[in-house]
Motif scaffolding. Structure first.
Motif, PDB file in Angstrom:
ATOM      1  N   SER A   1       0.833  -1.389   0.028  1.00 10.42           N
ATOM      2  CA  SER A   1       0.127  -0.034   0.134  1.00 10.42           C
ATOM      3  C   SER A   1       0.820   1.300  -0.045  1.00 10.42           C
ATOM      4  O   SER A   1       0.515   2.489  -0.761  1.00 10.42           O
ATOM      5  CB  SER A   1      -0.914  -0.073   1.296  1.00 10.42           C
ATOM      6  N   PRO A   2       1.889   1.307   0.716  1.00 12.18           N
ATOM      7  CA  PRO A   2       2.703   2.572   0.739  1.00 12.18           C
ATOM      8  C   PRO A   2       3.318   2.893  -0.706  1.00 12.18           C
ATOM      9  O   PRO A   2       3.069   3.977  -1.131  1.00 12.18           O
ATOM     10  CB  PRO A   2       3.951   2.447   1.856  1.00 12.18           C
ATOM     11  N   TYR A   3       3.819   1.988  -1.601  1.00 11.17           N
ATOM     12  CA  TYR A   3       4.162   2.302  -2.828  1.00 11.17           C
ATOM     13  C   TYR A   3       2.738   2.549  -3.743  1.00 11.17           C
ATOM     14  O   TYR A   3       3.025   3.601  -4.673  1.00 11.17           O
ATOM     15  CB  TYR A   3       4.758   0.601  -3.258  1.00 11.17           C
ATOM     16  N   THR A   4       1.831   2.092  -3.537  1.00  9.43           N
ATOM     17  CA  THR A   4       0.607   2.234  -4.190  1.00  9.43           C
ATOM     18  C   THR A   4       0.176   3.838  -4.116  1.00  9.43           C
ATOM     19  O   THR A   4      -0.151   4.265  -4.973  1.00  9.43           O
ATOM     20  CB  THR A   4      -0.553   1.474  -3.799  1.00  9.43           C
TER      21      THR A   4
ATOM     22  N   ALA B   1       2.057   6.056  -3.030  1.00 12.84           N
ATOM     23  CA  ALA B   1       3.251   7.254  -3.863  1.00 12.84           C
ATOM     24  C   ALA B   1       3.021   7.272  -5.180  1.00 12.84           C
ATOM     25  O   ALA B   1       3.035   8.358  -5.924  1.00 12.84           O
ATOM     26  CB  ALA B   1       4.567   6.401  -3.484  1.00 12.84           C
ATOM     27  N   LEU B   2       2.664   6.124  -5.864  1.00 13.69           N
ATOM     28  CA  LEU B   2       2.332   6.208  -7.298  1.00 13.69           C
ATOM     29  C   LEU B   2       1.145   7.067  -7.393  1.00 13.69           C
ATOM     30  O   LEU B   2       1.070   7.648  -8.518  1.00 13.69           O
ATOM     31  CB  LEU B   2       2.116   4.695  -7.575  1.00 13.69           C
ATOM     32  N   VAL B   3       0.283   6.840  -6.760  1.00 17.39           N
ATOM     33  CA  VAL B   3      -1.289   7.616  -7.028  1.00 17.39           C
ATOM     34  C   VAL B   3      -0.676   9.180  -6.754  1.00 17.39           C
ATOM     35  O   VAL B   3      -1.302  10.030  -7.672  1.00 17.39           O
ATOM     36  CB  VAL B   3      -2.258   7.070  -5.987  1.00 17.39           C
ATOM     37  N   LEU B   4      -0.088   9.504  -5.701  1.00 21.32           N
ATOM     38  CA  LEU B   4       0.098  10.849  -5.534  1.00 21.32           C
ATOM     39  C   LEU B   4       1.120  11.501  -6.655  1.00 21.32           C
ATOM     40  O   LEU B   4       0.855  12.610  -7.292  1.00 21.32           O
ATOM     41  CB  LEU B   4       1.156  11.153  -4.314  1.00 21.32           C
ATOM     42  N   LYS B   5       2.057  10.649  -7.297  1.00 20.31           N
ATOM     43  CA  LYS B   5       2.870  11.263  -8.422  1.00 20.31           C
ATOM     44  C   LYS B   5       2.048  11.536  -9.716  1.00 20.31           C
ATOM     45  O   LYS B   5       2.009  12.600 -10.077  1.00 20.31           O
ATOM     46  CB  LYS B   5       4.177  10.172  -8.620  1.00 20.31           C
ATOM     47  N   TRP B   6       1.184  10.478  -9.956  1.00 21.20           N
ATOM     48  CA  TRP B   6       0.442  10.985 -11.212  1.00 21.20           C
ATOM     49  C   TRP B   6      -0.559  12.019 -10.982  1.00 21.20           C
ATOM     50  O   TRP B   6      -1.126  12.723 -12.063  1.00 21.20           O
ATOM     51  CB  TRP B   6      -0.101   9.563 -11.886  1.00 21.20           C
ATOM     52  N   PHE B   7      -1.361  12.028  -9.964  1.00 24.63           N
ATOM     53  CA  PHE B   7      -2.182  12.730  -9.550  1.00 24.63           C
ATOM     54  C   PHE B   7      -1.559  14.447  -9.635  1.00 24.63           C
ATOM     55  O   PHE B   7      -2.182  15.228 -10.092  1.00 24.63           O
ATOM     56  CB  PHE B   7      -2.544  12.701  -8.177  1.00 24.63           C
ATOM     57  N   THR B   8      -0.585  14.446  -9.180  1.00 22.40           N
ATOM     58  CA  THR B   8       0.438  15.793  -9.316  1.00 22.40           C
ATOM     59  C   THR B   8       0.669  16.239 -10.532  1.00 22.40           C
ATOM     60  O   THR B   8       0.295  17.289 -10.816  1.00 22.40           O
ATOM     61  CB  THR B   8       1.563  15.876  -8.206  1.00 22.40           C
TER      62      THR B   8
ATOM     63  N   ALA C   1       0.231  21.498   3.021  1.00 21.80           N
ATOM     64  CA  ALA C   1       0.973  19.947   2.330  1.00 21.80           C
ATOM     65  C   ALA C   1       2.198  19.679   2.887  1.00 21.80           C
ATOM     66  O   ALA C   1       2.632  18.563   3.194  1.00 21.80           O
ATOM     67  CB  ALA C   1       0.914  20.188   0.808  1.00 21.80           C
ATOM     68  N   ALA C   2       3.170  20.598   3.117  1.00 21.78           N
ATOM     69  CA  ALA C   2       4.503  20.405   3.799  1.00 21.78           C
ATOM     70  C   ALA C   2       4.487  19.862   5.124  1.00 21.78           C
ATOM     71  O   ALA C   2       5.226  18.900   5.602  1.00 21.78           O
ATOM     72  CB  ALA C   2       5.018  21.723   3.838  1.00 21.78           C
ATOM     73  N   LEU C   3       3.556  20.319   5.955  1.00 18.01           N
ATOM     74  CA  LEU C   3       3.543  19.853   7.449  1.00 18.01           C
ATOM     75  C   LEU C   3       3.026  18.361   7.327  1.00 18.01           C
ATOM     76  O   LEU C   3       3.250  17.555   8.015  1.00 18.01           O
ATOM     77  CB  LEU C   3       2.222  20.762   8.179  1.00 18.01           C
ATOM     78  N   CYS C   4       1.995  18.023   6.399  1.00 17.56           N
ATOM     79  CA  CYS C   4       1.335  16.541   6.248  1.00 17.56           C
ATOM     80  C   CYS C   4       2.473  15.593   5.966  1.00 17.56           C
ATOM     81  O   CYS C   4       2.643  14.626   6.296  1.00 17.56           O
ATOM     82  CB  CYS C   4       0.128  17.056   5.256  1.00 17.56           C
ATOM     83  N   TRP C   5       2.999  16.210   4.980  1.00 22.95           N
ATOM     84  CA  TRP C   5       4.244  15.375   4.504  1.00 22.95           C
ATOM     85  C   TRP C   5       5.367  14.998   5.736  1.00 22.95           C
ATOM     86  O   TRP C   5       5.797  13.880   5.754  1.00 22.95           O
ATOM     87  CB  TRP C   5       4.851  15.948   3.272  1.00 22.95           C
ATOM     88  N   TRP C   6       5.734  16.085   6.123  1.00 25.31           N
ATOM     89  CA  TRP C   6       6.929  16.141   7.420  1.00 25.31           C
ATOM     90  C   TRP C   6       6.078  15.051   8.355  1.00 25.31           C
ATOM     91  O   TRP C   6       6.878  14.264   8.864  1.00 25.31           O
ATOM     92  CB  TRP C   6       7.016  17.355   7.664  1.00 25.31           C
ATOM     93  N   LEU C   7       4.937  15.248   8.775  1.00 26.38           N
ATOM     94  CA  LEU C   7       4.438  14.604   9.900  1.00 26.38           C
ATOM     95  C   LEU C   7       4.395  12.742   9.724  1.00 26.38           C
ATOM     96  O   LEU C   7       4.465  11.916  10.084  1.00 26.38           O
ATOM     97  CB  LEU C   7       3.158  15.050  10.545  1.00 26.38           C
TER      98      LEU C   7
ATOM     99  N   HIS D   1       5.104   9.194  11.157  1.00 27.63           N
ATOM    100  CA  HIS D   1       4.222   8.142  11.631  1.00 27.63           C
ATOM    101  C   HIS D   1       3.748   7.224  10.659  1.00 27.63           C
ATOM    102  O   HIS D   1       3.375   5.846  11.082  1.00 27.63           O
ATOM    103  CB  HIS D   1       2.986   9.050  12.079  1.00 27.63           C
ATOM    104  N   PHE D   2       3.755   7.287   9.358  1.00 23.48           N
ATOM    105  CA  PHE D   2       3.524   6.264   8.283  1.00 23.48           C
ATOM    106  C   PHE D   2       4.222   6.552   7.040  1.00 23.48           C
ATOM    107  O   PHE D   2       3.797   7.134   6.279  1.00 23.48           O
ATOM    108  CB  PHE D   2       1.943   6.563   8.104  1.00 23.48           C
ATOM    109  N   PRO D   3       5.684   6.068   7.125  1.00 24.59           N
ATOM    110  CA  PRO D   3       6.443   6.443   5.832  1.00 24.59           C
ATOM    111  C   PRO D   3       6.031   6.000   4.652  1.00 24.59           C
ATOM    112  O   PRO D   3       5.632   4.852   4.558  1.00 24.59           O
ATOM    113  CB  PRO D   3       7.859   5.894   6.449  1.00 24.59           C
ATOM    114  N   VAL D   4       5.821   6.956   3.492  1.00 29.81           N
ATOM    115  CA  VAL D   4       5.495   6.438   2.205  1.00 29.81           C
ATOM    116  C   VAL D   4       6.598   6.739   1.303  1.00 29.81           C
ATOM    117  O   VAL D   4       7.096   8.304   1.503  1.00 29.81           O
ATOM    118  CB  VAL D   4       4.333   6.964   1.942  1.00 29.81           C
ATOM    119  N   PRO D   5       7.036   6.099   0.239  1.00 29.97           N
ATOM    120  CA  PRO D   5       8.049   6.876  -0.435  1.00 29.97           C
ATOM    121  C   PRO D   5       7.735   7.769  -1.388  1.00 29.97           C
ATOM    122  O   PRO D   5       7.634   7.433  -2.811  1.00 29.97           O
ATOM    123  CB  PRO D   5       8.650   5.444  -1.115  1.00 29.97           C
ATOM    124  N   TYR D   6       7.288   8.956  -1.249  1.00 31.95           N
ATOM    125  CA  TYR D   6       6.789   9.889  -2.120  1.00 31.95           C
ATOM    126  C   TYR D   6       7.932  10.658  -2.849  1.00 31.95           C
ATOM    127  O   TYR D   6       8.864  10.715  -2.327  1.00 31.95           O
ATOM    128  CB  TYR D   6       6.069  10.868  -1.405  1.00 31.95           C
ATOM    129  N   PRO D   7       7.830  10.726  -4.108  1.00 31.27           N
ATOM    130  CA  PRO D   7       8.818  11.279  -5.033  1.00 31.27           C
ATOM    131  C   PRO D   7       8.718  12.592  -4.911  1.00 31.27           C
ATOM    132  O   PRO D   7       8.671  13.522  -5.910  1.00 31.27           O
ATOM    133  CB  PRO D   7       8.434  10.622  -6.280  1.00 31.27           C
TER     134      PRO D   7
END
Length: 499
Positions: A314-317, A319-326, A428-434, A438-444
């Motif tokens: 799920s973390p990889y999924t 990350a993939l969703v965020l990338k293509w959404f962005t 967005a910055a705070l949410c990524w940092w936190l 607490h729930f590491p995801v390999p976001y690019p």
């Protein structure tokens, strides 16, 4: 069907009601700016800003709560549906009555003259009807009945548009003798010319009532269950989401609430403050194109994220969703911002509205960061730490309040647009940092920031580079847009084909 294809297909179906439907509603901006002066449209903008605030209070986070508890093992979904619906029906009746009783103070906040209190009463009823419909719609999403969801939404939107066109365009034109003069007796019996912008709210009221009628099957399946003890965990999960929603509405709507009172008199020569709100609201509508994409994606992705939460990858999924959404939203940001003069010619009918176009790229970028934040927020929803969302939302609200009060007297509604951008970027910055803790995801993140910086550079070039007006300018802007989209396709195309 792969995970990506399933999410994309459901997003497309929900988009039929969200994007296509709201684009049709967006076309009403052309009608409003052609039929109403900026000061009149300021009434619509101001009142719907209050509607957004109140809508959060009317639903108080129960949609997300319903999704979360319905996906827990051993949950009796019918019993959960009954309990949540019982709560919303009771609170909707209560809150609608309170808003109706406060109609006069609400209208005075917009500096409107006496005699328009019925607008607030109609809005109170609309809010109650929409809140009652929220959980039946959530149930359709939970059961993957995307086509029925989309059909009901679209039917309601089409009715709303039809009534707007009938009362705001057809009836005045028939009375003026422009066409269909044989319908004049009928029009005179149903149309009150003095109501003006009030028909915008009446059309909304009729569409909300029609929505409940179309949801009759889901409503008839509801059984009244009032037992406070089982409701406690629901409310404990929901109230941080409600507070987060209130903070979100502060971030999104505060500018249109305080502009009439905080903008210095004659800041825009020859225009009233209410007219400035109308101009800002009309230009804001163009930037809402970004939010339409986010909303359609959200309808499909929210139940999808919860369903995927127990998967190993799920973390990889995510990350993939965020990338293509962005990346998709970045292309939309460039396309609309670079070609905003063409978009404005289509939707803003009166010249007085065009002076606010500079806020459009700023607001589009702000909404893009809001969409990124919404994707990143999956971590605190899946870990039941929704209070972090409240903290982040209120941090954004503080930025919104402070910057609006500081910048509006200096920059007018451009100050409000910049405050919105600063707020959503911070969230967005705070949410990524936190989330990393607490729930590491390999976001690019680094790669996406490069694309965003390049997109901002392209938009800035299109606005500041002097090019002759007319077709040379349009051609230059089209080349910039196609060049940016082509660059993304070239660099990211191989990864997209692999997906």
């Amino acid at each position: 069907m792969s995970i990506a294809k399933r999410l994309a297909s459901q997003t497309a179906v929900y988009g039929l009601s969200s994007i296509v439907g709201r684009v049709l509603t967006f076309l009403l901006v052309r009608v409003y700016t052609g039929r109403f002066a900026a000061a009149e449209y300021g009434i619509v903008t101001g009142l719907y800003a209050y509607v957004s605030f109140l809508n959060v209070l009317f639903t108080y986070g129960m949609e997300t709560t319903y999704f979360r508890f319905a996906n827990r093992p051993g949950t009796d979904r019918q019993e959960l549906y009954d309990r949540v619906m019982t709560l919303l029906v009771l609170t909707s009746v209560l809150l609608s009555g309170v808003v109706a009783l406060l109609a006069r103070p609400l209208m005075s906040l917009l500096s409107l003259p006496a005699g328009h209190e019925q607008y607030a009463v109609w809005i109170a009823i609309i809010l109650g009807l929409d809140a009652v419909a929220a959980i039946p719609f959530a149930r359709l999403r939970l059961e993957n009945k995307a086509r029925k969801f989309a059909g009901i939404r679209l039917a309601s939107i089409l009715l709303n548009i039809g009534l707007n066109l009938f009362f705001i365009v057809l009836c005045p034109d028939v009375l003026a003798g422009k066409y269909l003069t044989s319908l004049r007796p009928l029009v005179e019996s149903v149309y009150n010319p003095t109501l003006g912008v009030g028909y915008v709210f009446l059309a909304n009221l009729a569409a909300s009532a029609f929505t409940l009628l179309l949801l009759s099957r889901e409503l008839l399946d509801f059984r009244f269950r009032l037992n406070l003890e089982p409701l406690r965990p629901l409310l404990q999960y929901a109230y941080p989401i409600m507070l987060m929603g209130v903070a979100g509405m502060v971030n999104e709507m505060l500018d249109r609430v305080i502009l009439p009172r905080w903008l210095p008199e004659n800041f825009y020569p020859g225009q009233s403050n209410l007219a400035a709100v109308g101009i800002y609201g009309a230009c804001y509508k163009i930037s809402v194109l970004m939010s339409l994409v986010i909303q359609a994606f959200k309808y499909a992705a929210e139940p999808f994220f919860f369903a995927q939460s127990n998967e190993k990858n799920s973390p990889y999924t995510f990350a993939l969703v965020l990338k293509w959404f962005t990346l998709c939203c970045t292309m939309l940001f460039v396309g609309v911002s670079v070609n905003v003069d063409i978009v404005a010619q289509i939707f803003l009918r009166r010249p007085e509205y065009l002076q606010g176009l500079a806020v459009v790229p700023v607001l589009l970028l702000a909404y893009l960061f809001l969409g990124v934040y919404w994707n990143l927020s999956v971590w605190f929803k899946l870990t039941d730490k929704t209070y972090y969302g409240t903290y982040i939302g209120f941090a954004g609200a503080v930025v919104t309040v402070v910057l609006n009060f500081l910048l509006i007297p200096l920059l007018g509604y451009m100050g409000s647009a910049l405050a919105t951008l600063a707020c959503y970027f911070l969230m967005a910055a705070l949410c990524w940092w936190l989330g990393e803790r607490h729930f590491p995801v390999p976001y690019p993140i680094a790669r996406l920031l490069v694309w965003l910086a390049l997109a901002v550079g392209v938009v800035a070039l299109s606005w500041w580079l002097p090019v002759a007006a007319g077709w040379p300018r349009y051609a230059f802007h089209a080349l910039l847009t196609l060049g940016f989209v082509g660059l993304i396709a070239l660099v990211e195309g191989r990864r997209l084909r692999a997906l």
